[in-house]
Each structure stands twice: as structure tokens, then as C-alpha cells.
Design an enzyme around this catalytic site. Structure first.
Site, PDB file in Angstrom:
ATOM      1  N   HIS A   1       0.822  -1.212   0.000  1.00  0.00           N
ATOM      2  CA  HIS A   1       0.000   0.000   0.000  1.00  0.00           C
ATOM      3  C   HIS A   1       0.857   1.264   0.000  1.00  0.00           C
ATOM      4  O   HIS A   1       0.337   2.372   0.024  1.00  0.00           O
ATOM      5  CB  HIS A   1      -0.929  -0.025   1.224  1.00  0.00           C
ATOM      6  CG  HIS A   1      -2.072   0.918   1.152  1.00  0.00           C
ATOM      7  ND1 HIS A   1      -2.245   1.956   2.042  1.00  0.00           N
ATOM      8  CD2 HIS A   1      -3.103   1.002   0.274  1.00  0.00           C
ATOM      9  CE1 HIS A   1      -3.347   2.621   1.733  1.00  0.00           C
ATOM     10  NE2 HIS A   1      -3.875   2.081   0.666  1.00  0.00           N
TER      11      HIS A   1
ATOM     12  N   LYS B   1       3.278   4.352  -1.221  1.00  0.00           N
ATOM     13  CA  LYS B   1       3.422   5.212  -2.387  1.00  0.00           C
ATOM     14  C   LYS B   1       4.756   5.928  -2.245  1.00  0.00           C
ATOM     15  O   LYS B   1       4.858   6.981  -1.598  1.00  0.00           O
ATOM     16  CB  LYS B   1       2.284   6.230  -2.502  1.00  0.00           C
ATOM     17  CG  LYS B   1       0.923   5.604  -2.846  1.00  0.00           C
ATOM     18  CD  LYS B   1       0.184   5.141  -1.627  1.00  0.00           C
ATOM     19  CE  LYS B   1      -1.190   4.583  -1.982  1.00  0.00           C
ATOM     20  NZ  LYS B   1      -1.893   4.057  -0.801  1.00  0.00           N
TER      21      LYS B   1
ATOM     22  N   ASP C   1      17.484   8.760  -8.486  1.00  0.00           N
ATOM     23  CA  ASP C   1      18.934   8.993  -8.448  1.00  0.00           C
ATOM     24  C   ASP C   1      19.483   9.112  -7.037  1.00  0.00           C
ATOM     25  O   ASP C   1      20.565   9.681  -6.841  1.00  0.00           O
ATOM     26  CB  ASP C   1      19.300  10.262  -9.238  1.00  0.00           C
ATOM     27  CG  ASP C   1      19.157  10.069 -10.747  1.00  0.00           C
ATOM     28  OD1 ASP C   1      19.062   8.913 -11.187  1.00  0.00           O
ATOM     29  OD2 ASP C   1      19.143  11.083 -11.465  1.00  0.00           O
TER      30      ASP C   1
ATOM     31  N   HIS D   1      -8.786  11.049   0.770  1.00  0.00           N
ATOM     32  CA  HIS D   1      -7.869   9.909   0.711  1.00  0.00           C
ATOM     33  C   HIS D   1      -6.637  10.142   1.579  1.00  0.00           C
ATOM     34  O   HIS D   1      -5.702   9.351   1.582  1.00  0.00           O
ATOM     35  CB  HIS D   1      -7.457   9.656  -0.748  1.00  0.00           C
ATOM     36  CG  HIS D   1      -6.833   8.323  -0.979  1.00  0.00           C
ATOM     37  ND1 HIS D   1      -5.485   8.150  -1.191  1.00  0.00           N
ATOM     38  CD2 HIS D   1      -7.386   7.082  -1.024  1.00  0.00           C
ATOM     39  CE1 HIS D   1      -5.227   6.861  -1.371  1.00  0.00           C
ATOM     40  NE2 HIS D   1      -6.357   6.191  -1.266  1.00  0.00           N
TER      41      HIS D   1
ATOM     42  N   LYS E   1      -3.897  10.565   4.648  1.00  0.00           N
ATOM     43  CA  LYS E   1      -3.464   9.851   5.856  1.00  0.00           C
ATOM     44  C   LYS E   1      -2.409  10.727   6.531  1.00  0.00           C
ATOM     45  O   LYS E   1      -1.197  10.479   6.445  1.00  0.00           O
ATOM     46  CB  LYS E   1      -2.851   8.490   5.495  1.00  0.00           C
ATOM     47  CG  LYS E   1      -3.745   7.585   4.640  1.00  0.00           C
ATOM     48  CD  LYS E   1      -3.341   7.682   3.199  1.00  0.00           C
ATOM     49  CE  LYS E   1      -3.982   6.603   2.331  1.00  0.00           C
ATOM     50  NZ  LYS E   1      -5.401   6.531   2.360  1.00  0.00           N
TER      51      LYS E   1
ATOM     52  N   ASP F   1       0.064  19.825  17.921  1.00  0.00           N
ATOM     53  CA  ASP F   1       0.599  21.059  18.497  1.00  0.00           C
ATOM     54  C   ASP F   1       1.321  21.944  17.482  1.00  0.00           C
ATOM     55  O   ASP F   1       2.175  22.758  17.865  1.00  0.00           O
ATOM     56  CB  ASP F   1       1.560  20.749  19.659  1.00  0.00           C
ATOM     57  CG  ASP F   1       0.822  20.202  20.876  1.00  0.00           C
ATOM     58  OD1 ASP F   1      -0.423  20.342  20.937  1.00  0.00           O
ATOM     59  OD2 ASP F   1       1.486  19.630  21.762  1.00  0.00           O
TER      60      ASP F   1
END
Length: 386
Positions: free
Chosen positions: A113, A115, A120, A293, A295, A300
Site C-alpha cells: 500500500h 506510495k 537517483d 484519501h 493519511k 501542536d
């Protein structure tokens, strides 16, 4: 494992595909030696075609391109885009390729899952944005709401290390031979900014709870405010208690969840927990303008995280995930302002009265959904771990 904080990074917060895809494509087009790209979904749409074309151009320049796509999320990719990329010289691996869609094998929910992209050894991207158009949500004109981070500096070391290790692991699992990767270009970990950041993964061996534990440490230390924006929010007991304890000691705790969802079962399971949170002083907002979508979280206005890990059993107990954690007031304030803007423009607050006014049948369905989701985790072999 606690977060290993590294100083001297340059981080850029990218919001939605409008920021992310041009930055990713520019980095791919500037690549000289090596590209790693991991994604759960690689769609056969305008965005997918643009990124695929950039990968083909890189391969034509003799850049080593390694693309890994999840076998479940990438089923469309396998059927439509993969062969052309392979023919163009792109190295493609499929993580746990789907063979039978109706299979009930207990390991089927263990997905890639993450991404991630590393170019380089100089630039990395970590976040929650798949290779898919922002405007694929039916009946919504606003883009899918999500975030990624462009990274330069010492944090490149652990990020490059994890993409290399997973590539070698999946190569061995797919072909039953040890891969002999050519020497990578040297990673450039020299300080190039002033941001302190860390990188954590979740896997099923040594890093089962690293991401969750990092959240819990930050929430326990919160003194003023916690904002958690999460697409699929179904926390276990420890996480729920951490949020409720923070609210009890006077911290402003806000949850931003999906109002529109492509997974109704999970949404109902999430709503089953609303009453407990609202009674404990936690504010809840549902985002309706498009598909949330994200996450991400801010504590603070000095601690923040952006990544692929939802706060649900699938991410926290089963999938391979990756998050960047940041201790920097400027970065955290930027994310905080963006989340506040998202809530002001596209979210509605759930009141305790509204939560209780739902019919008894609706509340029963919500709890049935919650039980079913937990049962699915048990079938996958992890029901007794959390």
C-alpha cells in the site's frame, strides 16, 4: 522501533495531484541513473498515461527504471499498461499478483500500500497519492484530497534502503532467485535544509507497529491540539484510548473522516465509534466535497506525519506502509492550515445529537459492519494481535 530523527532535510508538502504529479514527472524526466517507484494503484487514465510516458522516456535514456505495483490495486495496470512498459525497458514487478478474484486465502489482504519514489538517490516522494486522476470520483467536481512530501537530504538514506530491500524480496519471491542488482548511484544524504524528519515503514516482520507507535507517542505528548485526517479510520483500543485521554486532559482533538466513500462497509464500521469519541469530547468532521484519501496528522503545530498508512486494521496490521514524520514548526503549520481550509470548505461537523438520532437499525448496521471488519482481520490471521 522509535523514530530516528535526522536533521538537515528539505521538505515540500504537496497537496493533491495538482502539486504531486508535475513534481514527480519533473523528477523522472531529470533522472540520470535510477528510478524506483512503488504504488498501490497505477490507473489506465490520463494521469497514468503521463507517468507511464515519463517512465518510458527515462528507460530510453538508459536510466534503470524499477516499478512495483500491487497485484490487487494494480489489476487494471497489469491488463492494460504493463506490457508496453516492459517492452520499453521498464523493470516491472507485481506484488502478490491476483490470480483468482474470489479467493479466500488468508494472506490475500496483505498488500503493498506504499506510495514511494526515489530518483537517483537525490529526491524522494513519500505520501498517500496513487498514480490515478484526482477527478475519478463520481458526482464530484473537486479533486481527491490527499498529500505527499518531496524530500531531499539525509532522509534519502532509509527511504532508498527500503525500496531496494523490497525490490530484492519481491524478485526472490517471484522468480525464486537472488537478484543481483547493479550498484546504485550513491545516495546523497548531505544536509540541504533545516527540517528534522524521520521515516518509518510497516511490515509483517520487524516493523509491525512502528507507525502506530509513533502516532501514540506524539498524541501522548500533545498539550494543545491533535488533528487526524484519515481516509479509512477504524482505530484499535490503544489508539482510541490515546485520543480520548488527550481530550480528557484538555487537548483539542479533531478527526477528519470520509463523508463520501468507496467502501461503505468500512464507513459504517467507523461510524459505529462516533458515539464513544463524541462523548469523550472529540470533534468529528466528515468531508463531503470529494473523496478524502489523506493519511496525515498534526500535533501542536510542531509534529506532523504524511504517508500511506490509514488508522485501520488493514494498514496497521496487514499492509506494507510508509510514513514520513516531521518535527518542524513551519511544515506542521503549513499542513495545519491546509487541513483547516479543507474542513472549512468541504466538511460538516457531526454533533452528538445527530449521532444519536440515527435509527436503531442504522446503529445496528454500523456495529454489524464493525464486527464484520474485525472478523476479516481475524480470518487473515491477526485478529488476536490488537
Amino acid at each position: 522501533m522509535s523514530v530516528t530523527w535526522l536533521r538537515g532535510n528539505a521538505l515540500t508538502l504537496l497537496e493533491n495531484g495538482a502539486d504531486f504529479f508535475p513534481a514527480l514527472q519533473a523528477a523522472i524526466d531529470a533522472a540520470e541513473a535510477e528510478i524506483f517507484l512503488e504504488t498501490y494503484i497505477f490507473a489506465n487514465d490520463e494521469t497514468g498515461h503521463c507517468i507511464a510516458a515519463a517512465l518510458r522516456r527515462a528507460a530510453a535514456r538508459d536510466v534503470t527504471v524499477r516499478l512495483m505495483v500491487d497485484g490487487f490495486g494494480g489489476r487494471e495496470f497489469v491488463a492494460t499498461l504493463m506490457d508496453d512498459l516492459v517492452e520499453a525497458g521498464v523493470n516491472v514487478l507485481i506484488y502478490r499478483r491476483e490470480v483468482a478474484q474470489l479467493s479466500l486465502r488468508r494472506h490475500r489482504l496483505r498488500r503493498l500500500h506504499r506510495k514511494l519514489a526515489v530518483i537517483d538517490g537525490r529526491i524522494a516522494f513519500v505520501g498517500g497519492i496513487n498514480i490515478i486522476s484526482d477527478f475519478g470520483t463520481a458526482n464530484h467536481n473537486a479533486p481527491r484530497q490527499d498529500y505527499s512530501v518531496r524530500i531531499e537530504g539525509p532522509l534519502l538514506g532509509p527511504i532508498h534502503g527500503t525500496v531496494t530491500r523490497v525490490w530484492e524480496l519481491v524478485t526472490w519471491a517471484s522468480f525464486r532467485r537472488r537478484p543481483r542488482l547493479p550498484a546504485s548511484p550513491p545516495v546523497h544524504p548531505e544536509p540541504c535544509g533545516d527540517v528534522e524528519a524521520g521515516f518509518l515503514i510497516r511490515d509483517n516482520i520487524r516493523h509491525r507497529r512502528d507507525i502506530e507507535d509513533a502516532y501514540l507517542v506524539a498524541i501522548a505528548a500533545a498539550r494543545r491540539e491533535v488533528i487526524v485526517a484519515n481516509a479509512y479510520f477504524l482505530p484499535g483500543r490503544r489508539f482510541r484510548q490515546a485520543l480520548l485521554s488527550a481530550a480528557k486532559r484538555g487537548v483539542r482533538v479533531t478527526l477528519l473522516t470520509q463523508g463520501w466513500t468507496d467502501h461503505p462497509l468500512q464507513q459504517r464500521a467507523t461510524r459505529a465509534l462516533y458515539g464513544q469519541f463524541l462523548a469523550g469530547g472529540v470533534r468529528i468532521f466528515e468531508y463531503h466535497r470529494s473523496h478524502l484519501h489523506a493519511k496525515v496528522a498534526v500535533v501542536d503545530e510542531r509534529w506532523a506525519t504524511v504517508g500511506s498508512s490509514n488508522i485501520d486494521p488493514f494498514s496497521l496490521l496487514l499492509a506494507r506502509e510508509a510514513n514520513v514524520f516531521v518535527r518542524d514548526a513551519g511544515f506542521a503549520e503549513d499542513l495545519h492550515l491546509r487541513l483547516r481550509r479543507v474542513m472549512a470548505k468541504g466538511a460538516s461537523e457531526i454533533s452528538a445529537d445527530a449521532s444519536q438520532r440515527g435509527s436503531r437499525l442504522q446503529r445496528l448496521l454500523n456495529w454489524a459492519a464493525y464486527g464484520l471488519v474485525r472478523l476479516m482481520i481475524g480470518i487473515a490471521g491477526y485478529g488476536n494481535r490488537h
